[in-house]
Design a protein around this motif. Sequence first.
Motif, mmCIF file in Angstrom:
data_model
loop_
_atom_site.group_PDB
_atom_site.id
_atom_site.type_symbol
_atom_site.label_atom_id
_atom_site.label_comp_id
_atom_site.label_asym_id
_atom_site.label_seq_id
_atom_site.Cartn_x
_atom_site.Cartn_y
_atom_site.Cartn_z
ATOM 1 N N LYS A 279 0.829 -1.175 -0.073
ATOM 2 C CA LYS A 279 -0.061 0.009 -0.148
ATOM 3 C C LYS A 279 0.781 1.254 0.045
ATOM 4 C CE LYS A 279 -4.489 0.625 1.985
ATOM 5 N NZ LYS A 279 -5.334 0.253 3.296
ATOM 6 N N THR A 283 1.166 4.321 -2.714
ATOM 7 C CA THR A 283 1.056 5.492 -2.278
ATOM 8 C C THR A 283 2.281 6.180 -2.790
ATOM 9 O OG1 THR A 283 0.114 5.023 -0.317
ATOM 10 C CG2 THR A 283 0.653 7.087 -0.284
ATOM 11 N N ILE A 285 3.873 5.684 -5.286
ATOM 12 C CA ILE A 285 3.378 6.044 -7.146
ATOM 13 C C ILE A 285 2.493 7.053 -7.198
ATOM 14 C CG2 ILE A 285 2.782 4.592 -9.074
ATOM 15 C CD1 ILE A 285 4.400 2.278 -7.942
ATOM 16 N N ALA A 286 1.433 6.858 -6.525
ATOM 17 C CA ALA A 286 0.117 7.862 -6.315
ATOM 18 C C ALA A 286 0.810 9.402 -6.408
ATOM 19 C CB ALA A 286 -0.983 7.511 -5.667
ATOM 20 N N LEU A 287 1.723 9.361 -5.531
ATOM 21 C CA LEU A 287 2.197 10.806 -5.159
ATOM 22 C C LEU A 287 3.235 11.197 -6.374
ATOM 23 C CD1 LEU A 287 2.976 10.567 -1.415
ATOM 24 C CD2 LEU A 287 1.226 11.804 -2.646
ATOM 25 N N GLY A 288 3.681 10.385 -7.108
ATOM 26 C CA GLY A 288 4.562 10.859 -8.307
ATOM 27 C C GLY A 288 5.794 10.060 -8.394
ATOM 28 N N TYR A 289 6.012 9.405 -7.602
ATOM 29 C CA TYR A 289 7.339 8.494 -7.828
ATOM 30 C C TYR A 289 7.066 7.576 -8.869
ATOM 31 C CZ TYR A 289 9.650 9.487 -3.393
ATOM 32 O OH TYR A 289 10.465 10.277 -2.532
ATOM 33 N N THR A 290 8.205 7.316 -9.754
ATOM 34 C CA THR A 290 8.341 6.434 -10.603
ATOM 35 C C THR A 290 8.443 5.037 -9.890
ATOM 36 O OG1 THR A 290 10.526 6.435 -11.120
ATOM 37 C CG2 THR A 290 9.198 7.997 -12.683
ATOM 38 N N PRO A 382 0.387 -0.536 -10.089
ATOM 39 C CA PRO A 382 0.258 0.687 -8.662
ATOM 40 C C PRO A 382 -1.474 0.376 -8.036
ATOM 41 C CG PRO A 382 0.491 1.664 -10.780
ATOM 42 C CD PRO A 382 0.868 0.252 -11.062
ATOM 43 N N THR A 383 -2.044 -0.027 -8.901
ATOM 44 C CA THR A 383 -3.572 -0.382 -8.340
ATOM 45 C C THR A 383 -3.682 -1.453 -7.565
ATOM 46 O OG1 THR A 383 -4.413 -1.398 -10.542
ATOM 47 C CG2 THR A 383 -4.636 1.000 -10.536
ATOM 48 N N ASN B 55 -8.872 5.605 -10.978
ATOM 49 C CA ASN B 55 -7.459 5.324 -11.337
ATOM 50 C C ASN B 55 -7.092 5.671 -12.711
ATOM 51 O OD1 ASN B 55 -6.890 4.695 -8.643
ATOM 52 N ND2 ASN B 55 -7.551 2.005 -9.126
ATOM 53 N N LEU B 60 -2.892 5.588 -12.923
ATOM 54 C CA LEU B 60 -2.565 4.760 -12.269
ATOM 55 C C LEU B 60 -2.839 3.383 -12.927
ATOM 56 C CD1 LEU B 60 -3.414 5.617 -8.437
ATOM 57 C CD2 LEU B 60 -1.134 5.406 -9.546
ATOM 58 N N ASP B 61 -3.774 3.693 -13.873
ATOM 59 C CA ASP B 61 -4.288 2.501 -14.748
ATOM 60 C C ASP B 61 -4.359 2.994 -16.028
ATOM 61 O OD1 ASP B 61 -4.623 -0.111 -15.037
ATOM 62 O OD2 ASP B 61 -6.137 -0.238 -13.786
ATOM 63 N N PRO B 80 5.745 5.593 -18.260
ATOM 64 C CA PRO B 80 5.770 5.478 -16.899
ATOM 65 C C PRO B 80 6.335 6.790 -16.321
ATOM 66 C CG PRO B 80 6.807 3.512 -17.573
ATOM 67 C CD PRO B 80 6.815 4.267 -18.762
ATOM 68 N N ARG B 81 7.400 7.376 -16.934
ATOM 69 C CA ARG B 81 7.934 8.604 -16.393
ATOM 70 C C ARG B 81 6.923 9.898 -16.575
ATOM 71 N NH1 ARG B 81 13.437 10.130 -15.511
ATOM 72 N NH2 ARG B 81 14.066 7.769 -16.023
ATOM 73 N N ALA B 84 4.193 9.491 -14.071
ATOM 74 C CA ALA B 84 4.627 10.016 -12.802
ATOM 75 C C ALA B 84 4.908 11.384 -12.604
ATOM 76 C CB ALA B 84 6.104 9.527 -12.569
ATOM 77 N N ARG B 85 5.341 12.151 -13.742
ATOM 78 C CA ARG B 85 5.542 13.573 -13.767
ATOM 79 C C ARG B 85 3.983 14.112 -13.844
ATOM 80 N NH1 ARG B 85 7.655 17.229 -18.404
ATOM 81 N NH2 ARG B 85 7.371 19.032 -17.673
ATOM 82 N N ARG B 87 1.318 13.000 -12.455
ATOM 83 C CA ARG B 87 0.771 12.734 -10.858
ATOM 84 C C ARG B 87 1.675 13.720 -9.832
ATOM 85 N NH1 ARG B 87 0.733 7.252 -12.584
ATOM 86 N NH2 ARG B 87 2.953 7.029 -11.837
ATOM 87 N N LYS B 88 2.937 13.754 -10.052
ATOM 88 C CA LYS B 88 3.649 14.766 -9.010
ATOM 89 C C LYS B 88 3.515 16.138 -9.272
ATOM 90 C CE LYS B 88 8.296 15.187 -11.369
ATOM 91 N NZ LYS B 88 9.597 14.765 -11.248
ATOM 92 N N PHE B 93 -4.087 12.819 -4.503
ATOM 93 C CA PHE B 93 -4.973 11.699 -4.324
ATOM 94 C C PHE B 93 -5.363 11.712 -2.825
ATOM 95 C CE2 PHE B 93 -2.808 10.175 -7.979
ATOM 96 C CZ PHE B 93 -3.695 9.312 -8.656
ATOM 97 N N PHE B 95 -7.396 8.743 -0.424
ATOM 98 C CA PHE B 95 -7.761 7.628 -0.216
ATOM 99 C C PHE B 95 -8.588 7.160 1.131
ATOM 100 C CE2 PHE B 95 -3.474 7.826 -1.798
ATOM 101 C CZ PHE B 95 -3.704 6.920 -3.145
ATOM 102 N N SER B 97 -8.657 4.914 3.231
ATOM 103 C CA SER B 97 -7.733 4.455 4.539
ATOM 104 C C SER B 97 -6.296 5.417 4.665
ATOM 105 C CB SER B 97 -7.116 2.939 4.209
ATOM 106 O OG SER B 97 -6.458 2.836 3.001
ATOM 107 N N ASN B 99 -3.754 6.186 3.988
ATOM 108 C CA ASN B 99 -2.328 5.799 3.388
ATOM 109 C C ASN B 99 -1.158 6.800 3.656
ATOM 110 O OD1 ASN B 99 -3.932 4.015 2.026
ATOM 111 N ND2 ASN B 99 -2.990 4.200 0.027
ATOM 112 N N PRO B 113 5.227 14.982 -0.847
ATOM 113 C CA PRO B 113 5.126 15.333 -2.482
ATOM 114 C C PRO B 113 6.016 16.426 -3.173
ATOM 115 C CG PRO B 113 2.947 15.316 -1.188
ATOM 116 C CD PRO B 113 3.934 15.225 -0.210
#
Lengths: 391, 234
Positions: A279, A283, A285-290, A382-383, B55, B60-61, B80-81, B84-85, B87-88, B93, B95, B97, B99, B113
């Motif tokens: 999880k 997270t 990855i969701a925050l922008g990490y590759t 990631p999902t 997602n 993310l998907d 992927p890069r 990620a860019r 998203r950052k 996000f 969630f 729970s 996270n 972040p």
Amino acid sequence: MKTAIKLAYRNLIGAGLRTWLNVIVLSFSFVIIIFMKGIMTGWDYQAKTDMTNWQIGGGQYWHEAYDPYDPFTFIDSHAPVPAGMLEEIERGEAMAQLIVQGTLYPAGRMVQVTIRGIDPAQQVLQIPTARLDTLTDDIPALIGSMMAKNSRLNEGDYVTLRWRDAAGTFDATDVIVTGIFATNVPAMDAGQIYIPLDTLRAMAMLPGEASILTFRESERQRPGLPGWKLMSKPELTREVDELIKTKQTGQTVLYGILLLLAMLAIFDTQVLSIFRRQKEIGTYIALGYTRQQVVGLFTVEGSMHAVLAALAGAAYGVPFLAWQAKVGWTLPMEASEFGMAMAQTLYPVYSVGLVATTVLLVTITTAIVSYIPSRKIAKMNPTDALRGKLQ
Amino acid sequence: METTGNIISIKGLYKRFPMGKDVFTALHDVNLSFGTGEFAGLIGPSGSGKTTLLNIIGSLDVPTQGEAIVLGRSIGKLSPRESARLRKESLGFIFQSYNLLAVHTVYENVEFPLLLLNLTASERHKMVLDALEWVGLSPKIKSKPPQLSGGECQRVAIARAMVKKPLLVLADEPTANLDAANSHHILQTMEKLNRELKTTFIFATHDEKVISYLKRKIYLLDGRVDNEELTEAI
Ligand SMILES: Nc1ncnc2c1ncn2[C@@H]1O[C@H](COP(=O)(O)OP(=O)(O)O)[C@@H](O)[C@H]1O
Ligand SMILES: [Mg+2]
């Protein structure tokens, strides 16, 4: 990278006991490897110093027929001291030894010996030959403590010595033990008896002759002498080098096992941590990490065990290693039984290079072991990770 | 409505998952667009495809078929890069729970972040303090998540999502673990941020409390958009 280090540090400290167990196991590897290597270096150093001081000086010329492992060669391995060496011997910078095979009869027993004719005034070797410089009419003899023990001889004892002269005739006389010395070099002790060079020359009817010439100066380029073999210091110490190399191979197996244990612990921690922290990975990855960055993060985290272990190892290892260097490590068995230049107590010698290479080696191994399971993250969806779906 | 141009445009979107020998279609021909500053929600029962759609919007998907353009970038065609860019820089996000990172303090969680962006320490410091003030958690700056209540944790998560002032925040069932009072509190916080910062919020929810705050309600059923409703601002 700085961020990764900071995060990894917090995660590790946050993981608590598990981290510290790994760190302690790993720090043992550090300290034991450095200690054992230090002993080896210390032994090597001590063995060579003792050999230099007691046996080989700065190098030797051997009569071309001389073979220290075959006493039957002694009968032929002698020649007049070459003119080129006389001046150096005169100055006390070199010395001649005549070597003759003989038999000693202590208390009715019979002991094969190597008789070494040596100049009582010599200063090249540490053998206390001055003890041969007495005014008795008897022939003075000097022996090592191991020899004294084995043949039950004490200072002042008379003992019968038999030898064969140049003409092949056997002859015998009594000698008096005027000195017993202790040395770490068994080759100069077991089965050796020292008498003044000129006396032995007369006994063997070999005036002006010698079997080996030992010089003090090891640096100088030496000429070849016809009929003599030049034995440089590295050649003469090669046996020590080889023995230490064999010992080191044995030790490497021990380090290997030690490192393997530590690495299994780290590997296990990494696998578990990646499994349990899906999880968190999602997270990141969701925050922008590759995913590669997350792999990096976990690798740094695992590798940091080694850094913490180096620090923990330093905390208890430095005092321990320093104490050992001071008091030495005493062998559990009789050192003389090794048949090698070896003191009963070895003083480990640690070099900056030794410490640095050990730390580097262990850290790199830890990094690799941390990286291998972390690669799995790169394949994670990631999902799925966010849902904590077991894979 | 204060929408100016579309930031999300979804056309003919399908998402299929392999299920043994079969495939399961989780999203079925979805067509939607969202503008800047929306406060919208995907509403539907469990299993209706809300998370799956969120997602994909969050990169993310990826879609199986059709396209989803988010902030001018086609999800599914990004490396992927690049994703990620996206998203950052532009997405936040939230969630169900929370996270949060349990071993890090509230401050560090919110700062997290920002560490990926090229900011100086003092810029980061100011932004974190601002974000914690928006959610009313300034006094808890040094606490760690295990010491906080659920409502406080979710407020930390909102601060973490909002700290970089993203264009779009995706919140998946943010109130599912909260009691009524805390749910209203965080919804009011998000509504205020939506108003003041013009951040677009998209929720996935089946919670009536959340639904009552939404200005646009998109009902999903079995992976299809069933119905849409616009409400005036409360
Ligand atoms: N990775 C997946 N593999 C297979 N099925 C999935 C996967 N993700 C979601 N689903 C299925 O897609 C459907 C929609 O799921 P989801 O989007 O999580 O629904 P919701 O968030 O509305 O409850 C569910 O039936 C779920 O089982
Ligand atoms: Mg869901």
